[in-house]
Design a protein around this motif. Sequence first.
Motif, PDB file in Angstrom:
ATOM      1  N   MET A   1       0.834  -1.175   0.000  1.00 57.43           N
ATOM      2  CA  MET A   1       0.000   0.000   0.000  1.00 57.43           C
ATOM      3  C   MET A   1       0.879   1.240   0.000  1.00 57.43           C
ATOM      4  O   MET A   1       1.963   1.239   0.561  1.00 57.43           O
ATOM      5  N   GLU A   2       0.371   2.274  -0.618  1.00 53.14           N
ATOM      6  CA  GLU A   2       1.086   3.542  -0.670  1.00 53.14           C
ATOM      7  C   GLU A   2       0.362   4.565   0.189  1.00 53.14           C
ATOM      8  O   GLU A   2      -0.866   4.623   0.202  1.00 53.14           O
ATOM      9  N   LEU A   3       1.111   5.365   0.920  1.00 48.57           N
ATOM     10  CA  LEU A   3       0.536   6.391   1.773  1.00 48.57           C
ATOM     11  C   LEU A   3      -0.163   7.453   0.929  1.00 48.57           C
ATOM     12  O   LEU A   3       0.396   7.953  -0.044  1.00 48.57           O
ATOM     13  N   ILE A   4      -1.397   7.757   1.278  1.00 46.97           N
ATOM     14  CA  ILE A   4      -2.139   8.817   0.598  1.00 46.97           C
ATOM     15  C   ILE A   4      -1.822  10.124   1.305  1.00 46.97           C
ATOM     16  O   ILE A   4      -2.031  10.252   2.503  1.00 46.97           O
ATOM     17  N   ARG A   5      -1.301  11.082   0.575  1.00 46.55           N
ATOM     18  CA  ARG A   5      -0.941  12.369   1.156  1.00 46.55           C
ATOM     19  C   ARG A   5      -2.081  13.363   0.944  1.00 46.55           C
ATOM     20  O   ARG A   5      -2.420  13.678  -0.192  1.00 46.55           O
TER      21      ARG A   5
END
Length: 86
Positions: A1-5
């Motif tokens: 998963m990629e961090l949502i900024r």
Amino acid sequence: MELIRPPEGVSNWLVRGGENKARKADVVSELGVYGVMLFSENGKAGAAQTRPVNREAGTLLRTKGRESDEGGVAIGISSIDSPLLV
């Protein structure tokens, strides 16, 4: 998963539990959409067919400070909010 900024520069006034004044802070809001799904498995011949239910049942919008990694309303990190549609 990629961090949502979340976007920067979105701010609001927050009042935390135990504090007696509001402070302006960058915030992020999280929208939760809840649903209900009811179904029946009729494997018997001649059994009455039931109509399945699959619909939206409500929403919850919570807002918290941008710096917070947690999201709990119950522990005082975020608060219940209302959306303003424009």
